[in-house]
Design a protein around this motif. Structure first.
Motif, PDB file in Angstrom:
ATOM      1  N   LEU A 290      23.366  28.214  85.155  1.00  0.00           N
ATOM      2  CA  LEU A 290      24.732  28.193  85.020  1.00  0.00           C
ATOM      3  C   LEU A 290      25.287  27.723  83.954  1.00  0.00           C
ATOM      4  O   LEU A 290      25.019  26.742  83.090  1.00  0.00           O
ATOM      5  N   LYS A 291      26.339  28.488  83.412  1.00  0.00           N
ATOM      6  CA  LYS A 291      27.111  28.022  82.425  1.00  0.00           C
ATOM      7  C   LYS A 291      28.311  27.140  83.093  1.00  0.00           C
ATOM      8  O   LYS A 291      29.142  28.068  83.815  1.00  0.00           O
ATOM      9  N   CYS A 292      28.425  25.998  82.634  1.00  0.00           N
ATOM     10  CA  CYS A 292      29.763  25.351  83.175  1.00  0.00           C
ATOM     11  C   CYS A 292      31.022  25.279  82.294  1.00  0.00           C
ATOM     12  O   CYS A 292      30.966  25.796  81.292  1.00  0.00           O
ATOM     13  N   SER A 293      32.099  24.959  83.101  1.00  0.00           N
ATOM     14  CA  SER A 293      33.478  25.093  82.324  1.00  0.00           C
ATOM     15  C   SER A 293      33.465  24.307  81.018  1.00  0.00           C
ATOM     16  O   SER A 293      34.291  24.509  80.075  1.00  0.00           O
ATOM     17  N   ASP A 294      32.568  23.192  80.766  1.00  0.00           N
ATOM     18  CA  ASP A 294      32.564  22.573  79.541  1.00  0.00           C
ATOM     19  C   ASP A 294      31.818  23.109  78.489  1.00  0.00           C
ATOM     20  O   ASP A 294      31.311  22.421  77.462  1.00  0.00           O
ATOM     21  N   ASP A 295      31.342  24.308  78.878  1.00  0.00           N
ATOM     22  CA  ASP A 295      30.068  25.105  77.977  1.00  0.00           C
ATOM     23  C   ASP A 295      28.837  24.513  77.910  1.00  0.00           C
ATOM     24  O   ASP A 295      27.884  25.076  77.297  1.00  0.00           O
ATOM     25  N   SER A 296      28.423  23.587  79.013  1.00  0.00           N
ATOM     26  CA  SER A 296      27.051  23.263  79.009  1.00  0.00           C
ATOM     27  C   SER A 296      26.473  23.988  79.981  1.00  0.00           C
ATOM     28  O   SER A 296      26.970  24.943  80.578  1.00  0.00           O
ATOM     29  N   TYR A 297      25.122  23.859  80.028  1.00  0.00           N
ATOM     30  CA  TYR A 297      24.181  24.616  80.944  1.00  0.00           C
ATOM     31  C   TYR A 297      23.509  23.778  81.846  1.00  0.00           C
ATOM     32  O   TYR A 297      23.300  22.654  81.687  1.00  0.00           O
ATOM     33  N   TYR A 298      23.497  24.308  83.253  1.00  0.00           N
ATOM     34  CA  TYR A 298      22.942  23.712  84.166  1.00  0.00           C
ATOM     35  C   TYR A 298      21.585  24.632  84.623  1.00  0.00           C
ATOM     36  O   TYR A 298      21.824  25.589  85.075  1.00  0.00           O
ATOM     37  N   THR A 299      20.275  23.843  85.046  1.00  0.00           N
ATOM     38  CA  THR A 299      19.314  24.676  85.358  1.00  0.00           C
ATOM     39  C   THR A 299      18.937  24.194  86.895  1.00  0.00           C
ATOM     40  O   THR A 299      18.714  23.039  86.962  1.00  0.00           O
ATOM     41  N   GLY A 300      18.854  25.087  87.910  1.00  0.00           N
ATOM     42  CA  GLY A 300      18.429  24.711  89.102  1.00  0.00           C
ATOM     43  C   GLY A 300      17.255  25.794  89.880  1.00  0.00           C
ATOM     44  O   GLY A 300      17.015  26.714  89.290  1.00  0.00           O
ATOM     45  N   ILE A 301      17.212  25.327  90.823  1.00  0.00           N
ATOM     46  CA  ILE A 301      16.004  26.066  91.697  1.00  0.00           C
ATOM     47  C   ILE A 301      16.910  26.119  93.244  1.00  0.00           C
ATOM     48  O   ILE A 301      17.279  25.365  93.730  1.00  0.00           O
ATOM     49  N   THR A 302      16.553  27.244  94.075  1.00  0.00           N
ATOM     50  CA  THR A 302      17.042  27.547  95.481  1.00  0.00           C
ATOM     51  C   THR A 302      16.346  28.699  95.940  1.00  0.00           C
ATOM     52  O   THR A 302      15.636  29.529  95.450  1.00  0.00           O
ATOM     53  N   SER A 303      16.482  28.544  97.245  1.00  0.00           N
ATOM     54  CA  SER A 303      15.806  29.742  97.943  1.00  0.00           C
ATOM     55  C   SER A 303      16.969  30.741  98.460  1.00  0.00           C
ATOM     56  O   SER A 303      16.841  32.035  99.047  1.00  0.00           O
ATOM     57  N   ASN A 304      18.458  30.427  98.221  1.00  0.00           N
ATOM     58  CA  ASN A 304      19.549  31.255  98.588  1.00  0.00           C
ATOM     59  C   ASN A 304      20.358  31.120  97.396  1.00  0.00           C
ATOM     60  O   ASN A 304      21.275  30.189  97.317  1.00  0.00           O
TER      61      ASN A 304
END
Length: 97
Positions: free
Chosen positions: A9-23
């Protein structure tokens, strides 16, 4: 067969978040709705999905998420932009001589 997704994800502060999900759809909604007040993305909303990959093996998905989280911003952006040829060089450390 159950799919797993690794996403960036690209966040509103221009940082990135990496995650994992099944949905993936539900997870992005939860990030943007602020469901988890202590999460990294809570104060960085709205977030935008900029990359995802599908996996049929949850263990490979977990391994991939952990790997991407260690990457530099430049390497994550190469992945996001489908510039796969740049990935090996971005993995190399630059040493001062």
């Amino acid at each position: 067969m159950k799919l797993s997704f690794v996403y960036i994800l690209k966040c509103s502060d221009d940082s990135y978040y990496t995650g994992i999900t099944s949905n993936l759809t539900e997870r992005i909604f939860k990030h943007n709705s602020g469901k988890y007040k202590k999460s990294y993305t809570y104060n960085r909303r709205p977030v935008e999905l900029v990359y995802y990959a599908e996996f049929t093996n949850i263990n490979v998905a977990i391994q991939t998420e952990k790997q991407i989280k260690k990457w530099s911003r430049a390497k994550k952006e190469a992945l996001i932009n489908n510039e796969f040829d740049k990935l090996p060089n971005l993995a190399k450390k630059k040493f001062m001589s």
